[in-house]
Enzyme design. Structure first.
Site: not given
Length: 356
Positions: A100, A120, A168, A302, A345
């Site tokens: 993304e 991640c 990361e 969010n 995210c």
């Protein structure tokens, strides 16, 4: 230099500098100016294939394709545009993974939020990116492409870059620094307009400071360290990997980074309703960072569909900010964008995977 491989043995041109492309063109038996032409078509014109670069000899273009060399562009598979024009792209890599990237426009600037990994490994409780774990790190060309893809999608030149997407960054230091060099030199984005965000990985902040000085000459980008809690106990609840990185050690590494680079550190703090957003948390955070050449950036959570965390109300957020300000801490509140289009995210990727 091999006549069949790009600098570093790469197969993708994207990420190479003008000097590297000139030297490679000569090694390929071409005039040096062919390398400059390639550079122009890669970065100024955004070419996606050798066929598009018609200024190059057709025989050379065919040869490059036959040998498996590529421009290194990714494929857009989904796009979400919010009412405020925040734009999220879901991009596919050649091995079928998806990442993304987000473009966040204002009247004065276009900030692009980049991913550094597919997935991640940090598994932060409040973040969608870590829900599926880590697949792999991104190559330099896959990072650089995100800027070009957002430039195309939004028909606007990005002015600021933040490494705050999937992954990361400090677990992919070499590719991140190489992409910063490319974004700065080849795409003309000033280092001071680039931010690298990390949740904190043991031993990597000193490494980042050293490598940045070596690879970039000087480290002028902003380092943003995601604290998200004012103490070790609460931080471990939110960030499982924090158990391997004591709070005080993290702060010591931040001080070392400041001493080596001369750049102040930004501390990021996501506000989670009734969990880390109370005045006592703000008091404790202020005590931690007092006397530190730093800036605290507050982020209202969010919401993710299947998580139990809540977004604090505006009054709670303002009260938290006010406590920090009254204690002499430089503080700002990041505006939330794209809430209506799954632009937080990792959310668009999860949605796409569920459908697919």
């Amino acid at each position: 230099m091999s006549s069949t491989h790009l600098p570093g043995g790469n197969q993708a041109l994207l990420g190479c500098s003008a000097t590297e492309l000139e030297s490679w063109a000569v090694a390929e038996g071409q005039p040096a100016f062919r390398g400059r032409q390639l550079h122009d078509w890669l970065y100024a014109k955004g070419a996606r294939s050798f066929d598009a670069i018609t200024v190059l000899p057709k025989s050379w273009r065919i040869s490059l394709q036959q040998r498996g060399l590529t421009i290194g562009r990714l494929l857009e598979v989904n796009r979400a545009v919010a009412v405020d024009d925040t734009t999220k792209l879901l991009l596919a890599t050649v091995d079928g993974e998806t990442i993304e990237s987000v473009g966040i426009p204002t009247q004065q600037r276009l900030t692009v939020c980049l991913s550094s990994q597919v997935g991640c490994p940090m598994a932060c409780r409040f973040c969608a990116s870590g829900k599926g774990g880590l697949q792999r790190s991104l190559a330099t060309h896959e990072i650089v492409d995100q800027v070009l893809s957002l430039r195309e999608a939004m028909d606007r030149r990005p002015s600021h870059v933040v490494f705050m997407g999937m992954g990361e960054p400090l677990l992919n230091i070499e590719a991140v620094l190489a992409s910063i060099r490319c974004l700065n030199i080849d795409l003309g984005i000033a280092q001071r307009r680039i931010t690298v965000s990390t949740v904190g990985v043991p031993h990597t902040l000193p490494q980042l400071a050293e490598l940045a000085m070596k690879r970039l000459g000087r480290a002028q980008f902003t380092l943003a360290v995601s604290l998200h809690a004012p103490n070790q106990e609460l931080r471990e609840r939110l960030i499982p990997t924090a158990c391997a990185y004591p709070f005080e050690t993290l702060l010591q590494d931040c001080r070392h980074y400041l001493a080596v680079t001369g750049r102040r550190v930004t501390f990021e703090y996501i506000l989670l309703g009734a969990l880390n957003d109370q005045p006592q948390h703000a008091e404790e955070l202020a005590e931690r960072v007092r006397g530190f050449q730093s800036h605290v950036n507050l982020i209202a959570y969010n919401p993710i569909d299947d998580e139990g965390f809540q977004r604090p109300n505006p009054e709670t957020i303002e009260a938290f900010r006010r406590v920090l300000e009254q204690r002499g801490v430089a503080v700002s509140l990041r505006a939330s964008r794209g809430l209506d289009q799954n632009a937080a995210c990792g959310q668009l990727r999860r949605q796409h995977a569920a459908i697919g």
